[in-house]
Design an enzyme around this catalytic site. Structure first.
Site, PDB file in Angstrom:
ATOM      1  N   VAL B  89       0.800  -1.023  -0.065  1.00 20.41           N
ATOM      2  CA  VAL B  89      -0.005   0.114   0.000  1.00 20.41           C
ATOM      3  C   VAL B  89       0.938   1.207  -0.151  1.00 20.41           C
ATOM      4  O   VAL B  89       0.534   2.261  -0.768  1.00 20.41           O
ATOM      5  CB  VAL B  89      -0.916   0.022   1.211  1.00 20.41           C
ATOM      6  CG1 VAL B  89      -1.946   1.174   1.152  1.00 20.41           C
ATOM      7  CG2 VAL B  89      -1.756  -1.289   1.279  1.00 20.41           C
ATOM      8  N   CYS B  90       1.966   1.254   0.695  1.00 25.06           N
ATOM      9  CA  CYS B  90       2.778   2.410   0.891  1.00 25.06           C
ATOM     10  C   CYS B  90       3.467   2.536  -0.520  1.00 25.06           C
ATOM     11  O   CYS B  90       3.609   3.864  -0.817  1.00 25.06           O
ATOM     12  CB  CYS B  90       4.146   2.110   1.870  1.00 25.06           C
ATOM     13  SG  CYS B  90       3.596   1.685   3.560  1.00 25.06           S
ATOM     14  N   SER B  91       3.754   1.946  -1.383  1.00 28.01           N
ATOM     15  CA  SER B  91       4.435   1.955  -2.326  1.00 28.01           C
ATOM     16  C   SER B  91       3.688   2.673  -3.495  1.00 28.01           C
ATOM     17  O   SER B  91       4.262   3.274  -4.612  1.00 28.01           O
ATOM     18  CB  SER B  91       5.053   0.675  -3.042  1.00 28.01           C
ATOM     19  OG  SER B  91       5.909   0.245  -2.066  1.00 28.01           O
ATOM     20  N   ASP B  92       2.406   2.795  -3.271  1.00 29.11           N
ATOM     21  CA  ASP B  92       1.455   3.391  -4.217  1.00 29.11           C
ATOM     22  C   ASP B  92       0.756   4.577  -3.757  1.00 29.11           C
ATOM     23  O   ASP B  92      -0.053   5.138  -4.194  1.00 29.11           O
ATOM     24  CB  ASP B  92       0.520   2.207  -4.982  1.00 29.11           C
ATOM     25  CG  ASP B  92       0.789   1.353  -5.980  1.00 29.11           C
ATOM     26  OD1 ASP B  92       1.857   1.745  -6.507  1.00 29.11           O
ATOM     27  OD2 ASP B  92       0.289   0.340  -6.277  1.00 29.11           O
ATOM     28  N   GLN B  93       1.256   5.201  -2.492  1.00 28.61           N
ATOM     29  CA  GLN B  93       0.491   6.055  -1.914  1.00 28.61           C
ATOM     30  C   GLN B  93       1.200   7.511  -2.275  1.00 28.61           C
ATOM     31  O   GLN B  93       0.422   8.361  -2.969  1.00 28.61           O
ATOM     32  CB  GLN B  93       0.572   6.069  -0.554  1.00 28.61           C
ATOM     33  CG  GLN B  93      -0.053   7.125   0.189  1.00 28.61           C
ATOM     34  CD  GLN B  93      -0.162   6.901   1.871  1.00 28.61           C
ATOM     35  OE1 GLN B  93      -0.053   5.671   2.277  1.00 28.61           O
ATOM     36  NE2 GLN B  93      -0.461   7.824   2.419  1.00 28.61           N
TER      37      GLN B  93
END
Lengths: 187, 200
Positions: B89-93
């Site tokens: 999730v972090c990598s696409d935020q």
């Protein structure tokens, strides 16, 4: 009898759930019965050949093939690819033998309507984009990474079927369309 | 028969509870570590709306040290804590925030992205995201000191997925500690920026 019911329940849950290691739907698979909200813009309803402004399914679209881009506002590749996908749309419009037969839409997975609009405004996307804020469509499609392109054959008479699927960017828009047409066995 | 029934129920629960891929971008291919579904939140916020934001100085991926108070009187600040580098999730935020720069400019705000990872890790990770226009800060050592001060350090040493909106006076205007498994919507951010910029 009870065992059969339980087995059926398991199968049903597995089919609708994001199972670990789920594979994206690919060539040969039926396009799931997904309902999309109707475009608010009249010109986009007209482009898709929709008579009403409410929700619609892919078979309501007036075309032989619908190209669907699964994207996300948060996906760097989708951001970089956006101008080329716009070129693809223009190519489809500018090519008489493709204009009425091939339509292009995008589905923003995990994106709210506002996020989809932001992506649309940022890149000047002229073709219809639809939000999938709760990932429901994404799950129904087997959770592909983004961008994911599919060509869906709509007719004649049968259920919509995926004839082309590609993960990642395409090189040349014209060649991309020709590949889809070849896979659909259309000229 | 009874055992078979339990087995089938277990299979059903597994299928129903599996983690969604959350529209993971191809940009990271198979490089991300799938942590699976996590406890929604695992900390107690130590700051509140209306309070002055605790000041801090952290090293950034760009090389310089960034101090929160250097923006005082000049820009609103959105602190974006994310749990860990190289996770789904972090990598696409943050890549989404990359194309939203005009929104932050419109509301006279900047982002400070913060994780508890070390600088080399953050450097490698953010290079996959394209051009990140905002400072990315490392709260690695003393480990999670800033996250702990704000009350967003989880029990496993990662940070919450949290947004802290701080106005030009250095006062906290809004806090959002969301479900770690979900990306906060842009809608929430725009509403908070708008409200903060409109306030006297």
């Amino acid at each position: 009898m009870r065992s059969c019911l339980v087995v059926l329940m398991v199968v049903a849950v597995c089919l609708v759930s994001p199972a670990v290691g789920a594979e994206p739907v690919g060539v040969g698979a039926a396009w799931p019965a997904i309902s999309l909200r109707g475009p608010e813009i009249e010109s986009q309803r007209s482009y898709l050949g929709l008579e009403a402004d409410g929700p619609f399914v892919l078979t309501d679209v007036s075309a032989d093939i619908v190209i669907v881009e699964i994207f996300s506002m948060y996906c760097p590749h989708c951001q970089r690819e956006a101008p080329k996908v716009n070129q693809l749309y223009q190519l489809l419009l500018d090519t008489p033998q493709w204009r009425e037969r091939i339509k292009l839409i995008g589905i923003g997975v995990g994106n709210s309507p506002m996020e989809v609009d932001f992506f649309k405004d940022t890149y000047g996307v002229p073709f219809p984009l639809f939000p999938d804020g709760d990932f429901a469509i994404h799950k129904a499609l087997g959770e592909p990474r983004t961008p994911y392109f599919m060509g869906i054959r709509l007719g004649p008479g049968g259920e919509p079927r995926i004839v082309y699927a590609k993960l990642g960017e395409f090189e040349d828009p014209a060649r991309f369309v020709e590949e889809i047409m070849a896979m659909a066995e259309l000229k | 028969m009874k055992t078979n029934g339990y087995l089938l129920i277990a299979v059903m629960l597994l299928a129903a509870g599996a983690a969604p891929a959350l529209g993971e971008s191809l940009a990271f291919k198979a490089q991300l570590y799938d942590v699976g579904p996590l406890k929604s939140t695992d900390s107690v916020l130590k700051v509140a709306e209306g309070e002055m934001a605790p000041d801090f100085t952290l090293p950034s991926v760009g090389g310089e040290k960034i101090t929160l108070s250097q923006f005082r009187g000049n820009k609103h600040v959105m602190l974006s804590f994310v749990p860990a580098a190289w996770t789904p999730v972090c990598s696409d935020q943050w890549p989404g925030y990359t194309i939203a720069r005009s929104l932050f400019d419109q509301y006279d705000a900047v982002i400070l992205g913060i994780t508890v990872d070390n600088l080399p890790t953050l450097f490698a990770w953010t290079r996959q995201m394209g051009d990140i226009w905002f400072p990315v800060l490392s709260d690695f050592w003393p480990h999670g000191k800033v996250a702990e001060r704000y009350g967003v350090l989880r029990g496993d040493g990662t940070a919450e997925r949290a947004l802290i909106f701080i106005d030009k006076n250095g006062r906290i205007r809004k806090t959002h500690v969301g479900d770690i498994n979900e990306r906060p919507k842009l809608d929430l951010i725009v509403a908070a920026l708008k409200e903060m910029n409109a306030a006297p």
